[in-house]
Design an enzyme around this catalytic site. Structure first.
Site, short mmCIF file in Angstrom:
data_model
loop_
_atom_site.label_atom_id
_atom_site.label_comp_id
_atom_site.label_asym_id
_atom_site.label_seq_id
_atom_site.Cartn_x
_atom_site.Cartn_y
_atom_site.Cartn_z
CG LEU A 1 60.87 59.99 46.60
CD1 LEU A 1 61.63 59.78 45.28
CD2 LEU A 1 61.28 61.30 47.26
CG ASP A 2 62.59 56.64 47.62
OD1 ASP A 2 63.06 56.28 46.54
OD2 ASP A 2 63.05 57.58 48.29
CD GLU A 3 56.28 55.21 50.21
OE1 GLU A 3 55.78 54.09 50.44
OE2 GLU A 3 56.92 55.87 51.05
#
Length: 286
Positions: free
Chosen positions: A229-231
């Site tokens: 997530l969001d990486e």
């Protein structure tokens, strides 16, 4: 109007790559309009983007012929390459929830000729932005999602992308976490926009939490979606300074403006074939 072509490539770095590309173009009467390259010395990888046009009788008469003639160069140097017509705009599907600022910005830029893409549709888990989409003559697909139908809803998104031959899915404040399966299927083809603070505030009401902590910078990050997530690999970021006088409402307004601007840049660069993946990073030939 000039008929231009865009060649992008990545490869293991080695002597002669630039000469091989420019030599091919010279041999076939290709006139270079713009050329950028980057060598990642740590990973020993090479990246290149060349925009060119035909300038003589030896230039191939079609894109198919041009691709065929360049293929031996790609094979010889083990290139991961694409060669496209600059006149062909990538198709995108935009996914949204209830927030309209990023969608409205993309639709306006596209309608006024500011984005080199075709917006082929909008998908949403809510029906509230139908009027905005259809006012711009863009098909709107309402796909409600629950824990029980998530797999079916994501399959419906993929089917819409397949029908529209979409190159990218753009998450314009789409407030749903994509499954690992969908993230994997869209690797390198799904761009998300995310608010970013120092420190990072994930989850609900991030601007309220940022205000409580007295942050001095508000920012946004456009990145490719990955299972983490969001990486995913970062494409573009921007920040704006605030101080103790900024209310929550002011911070939200500033944050929305930054999100729209950063996402628009990422979509524009994708449309112009300026973004190349480099592991967990990107090379962006701006």
């Amino acid at each position: 109007m000039i008929q231009n072509y865009i060649l992008t490539l990545t490869a293991e770095d080695r002597v002669g790559l630039v000469a091989a590309v420019t030599g091919f173009l010279a041999e076939h009467d290709g006139f270079i309009l713009d050329s950028q390259q980057y060598a990642d010395l740590e990973l020993e990888r090479f990246f290149m983007r060349v925009e060119f046009k035909g300038a003589g009788d030896k230039f191939p008469s079609s894109l198919k012929t041009l691709i065929g003639k360049f293929s031996p160069v790609g094979t010889r140097y083990a290139l991961n390459w694409t060669l496209v017509s600059g006149a062909e705009k990538p198709n995108i599907i935009i996914a949204v929830s209830k927030g309209s600022h990023c969608l409205n910005d993309l639709l306006h830029r596209w309608k006024t000729g500011g984005l080199p893409v075709n917006i082929a549709g909008v998908v949403s888990n809510h029906d509230s932005l139908r009027d905005l989409s259809e006012w711009h003559d863009v098909a709107f697909h309402h796909l409600p999602v629950t824990d029980d139908n998530r797999a079916e809803q994501e399959q419906a998104i993929l089917e819409i992308m397949d029908r529209q031959q979409a190159d990218y899915l753009i998450l314009a404040r789409y407030m749903q976490i994509l499954s690992d399966d969908l993230s994997g299927k869209l690797a390198g083809r799904c761009i998300n926009i995310h608010h970013s603070f120092l420190p990072g505030f994930k989850g609900a009401r991030p601007y309220h939490r940022a205000h409580e902590r007295g942050v001095k910078l508000i920012g946004a990050t456009a990145h490719f979606v990955s299972a983490d997530l969001d990486e995913g690999p970062i494409i573009e970021q921007a920040v704006e300074r605030v101080d103790h006088r900024a209310s929550v409402e002011e911070m939200i307004r500033i944050g929305r403006d930054i999100e729209a601007q950063v996402l628009a840049k990422a979509v524009k660069w994708a449309g112009e074939h300026r973004i190349l993946l480099n592991g967990n990073r990107t090379v962006v030939f701006r």
